[in-house]
Design a protein around this motif. Structure first.
Motif, mmCIF file in Angstrom:
data_model
loop_
_atom_site.group_PDB
_atom_site.id
_atom_site.type_symbol
_atom_site.label_atom_id
_atom_site.label_comp_id
_atom_site.label_asym_id
_atom_site.label_seq_id
_atom_site.Cartn_x
_atom_site.Cartn_y
_atom_site.Cartn_z
ATOM 1 N N ILE A 33 3.823 7.945 -4.506
ATOM 2 C CA ILE A 33 3.545 7.386 -3.181
ATOM 3 C C ILE A 33 2.054 7.470 -2.876
ATOM 4 O O ILE A 33 1.471 6.523 -2.335
ATOM 5 N N MET A 37 -0.074 4.138 -2.176
ATOM 6 C CA MET A 37 -0.826 3.922 -0.945
ATOM 7 C C MET A 37 -2.296 3.670 -1.230
ATOM 8 O O MET A 37 -2.941 2.837 -0.579
ATOM 9 N N THR A 41 -4.202 0.154 -0.435
ATOM 10 C CA THR A 41 -5.337 0.197 0.478
ATOM 11 C C THR A 41 -6.610 -0.343 -0.178
ATOM 12 O O THR A 41 -7.357 -1.114 0.430
ATOM 13 N N PHE A 92 5.120 -0.211 2.039
ATOM 14 C CA PHE A 92 3.830 0.254 2.542
ATOM 15 C C PHE A 92 3.880 0.477 4.056
ATOM 16 O O PHE A 92 3.369 1.482 4.569
ATOM 17 N N CYS A 95 5.874 3.674 4.682
ATOM 18 C CA CYS A 95 5.136 4.868 4.263
ATOM 19 C C CYS A 95 3.938 5.118 5.174
ATOM 20 O O CYS A 95 3.563 6.269 5.435
ATOM 21 N N ASN A 96 3.343 4.025 5.644
ATOM 22 C CA ASN A 96 2.146 4.173 6.466
ATOM 23 C C ASN A 96 2.442 4.933 7.756
ATOM 24 O O ASN A 96 1.583 5.643 8.286
ATOM 25 N N VAL A 99 2.230 8.558 6.754
ATOM 26 C CA VAL A 99 0.846 8.949 6.519
ATOM 27 C C VAL A 99 0.109 9.099 7.838
ATOM 28 O O VAL A 99 -0.664 10.046 8.040
#
Length: 331
Positions: A33, A37, A41, A92, A95-96, A99
């Motif tokens: 992950i 990411m 990015t 994404f 997951c963002n 994060v």
């Protein structure tokens, strides 16, 4: 995905034990992950490797393991470009959220340590010192630091920082616990005293041996033990437990009895200094005043100290010393 969901709910490891599912998800997907990411990015595997401080090939392996675990292609790759698939874009976005929460949590921790003092402080203090010294200073402290809340607990028992979740503790006597940081506020005076009425009637002891001929008042501490009287004789500390007709488990009651002329007692300097200044009490055996103890402010560590704790320790150290609570200027 609902905001209450987490990316872990989408994993299908195929193991019957749910605890093992969770462990395997963390173990096998964390590096993937992070790599995913970074690639999403930066827009390339090479730049992601530079950002993470690892090689491009390591980034590729971690992303491939993640794609295998998810049974999903996350990137469309050519020799020149790297793009997220539709599934990759969805992954994404989910997951963002996590994060973002992690970054916010880290920033919050940094702000607690380095930002303006705020939050809850749990304080512990012996009953007498807490009532007479600590509590009266809290109003000024809270005026100076309006974003800090105080929970003060008065207890004469030893403080357990961990189980009681104590941030700062005031302690009297000798500090023998090497696991805590102890900063002495002022020396702890134990002063033998009596009222003028008692002195007129019975006089004052001239030596320690004279104590046996006086009316003494004892204090019983938590656990049932009678508190020793401490004296310094020829440079050595010694203890004395008088035979008393009157014993209390509250120091304020001991003080009241002494002021009433019932007898003499050894009391903390902070508790009686005002009465001494008003000539309501008289000191006895001043030359034998013990000098091996102190009043301390204690906390667990100097490292990573939240700003609210640092502010409280600094404030109380300054203000307690300004109170001039000592009965004897030179010990």
């Amino acid at each position: 995905m609902d905001q209450t969901d987490t990316p872990l709910r989408g994993f299908r490891v195929g193991l019957p034990n749910r605890t093992d599912d969770l462990s395997n998800c963390f173990a096998t997907s964390y590096a993937g992950i992070i790599a995913f990411m970074a690639v999403a990015t930066e827009g390339s595997f090479a730049k992601a490797g530079e950002r993470l401080g690892i090689g491009r090939s390591a980034v590729c392996r971690n992303v491939q393991k993640l794609e295998t675990q998810l049974s999903t292609r996350l990137f469309l790759r050519t020799t020149r470009t790297t793009h997220l698939t539709l599934e990759g874009e969805r992954f994404f976005a989910n997951c963002n959220q996590g994060v973002t929460h992690i970054v916010e949590a880290m920033n919050d921790m940094l702000e607690l340590r380095e930002g303006p003092p705020r939050g809850l402080l749990r304080i512990s203090s012996p009953v007498g010192f807490g009532r007479k010294v600590v509590a009266p200073l809290l109003e000024k402290f809270m005026e100076a630091f309006p974003d800090i809340s105080i929970d003060l607990m008065l207890d004469d028992r030893p403080t357990d920082f961990v189980s009681e979740q104590i941030d700062v503790a005031f302690r009297d006597g000798r500090i023998e616990d090497s696991s805590i940081i102890a900063k002495q506020l002022i020396p702890m005076e134990r002063v033998l005293c009596a009222s003028p009425a008692y002195v007129q009637s019975r006089g004052l002891p001239a030596t320690l041996d004279d104590l046996d001929r006086h009316e003494c008042i004892n204090l019983r501490v938590p656990g049932g033990r009678i508190l020793d009287w401490d004296f310094k004789v020829d440079g050595r500390m010694c203890k004395y437990v008088p035979a008393a007709r009157l014993t209390f488990n509250d120091s304020e009651l001991v003080l009241k009895a002494v002021l009433g002329g019932v007898g003499l007692a050894q009391l903390p300097g902070y508790q009686i200094h005002e009465h001494l200044m008003r000539n309501e009490l008289v000191m006895a055996l001043k030359r034998h005043l013990p000098d091996d103890r102190g009043h301390y402010i204690c906390y667990l560590s100097r490292q990573h100290m939240p700003s609210r704790i640092r502010a409280f320790v600094d404030f109380m150290t300054e203000k307690v010393r300004e109170l001039d609570l000592l009965c004897v200027t030179e010990l």
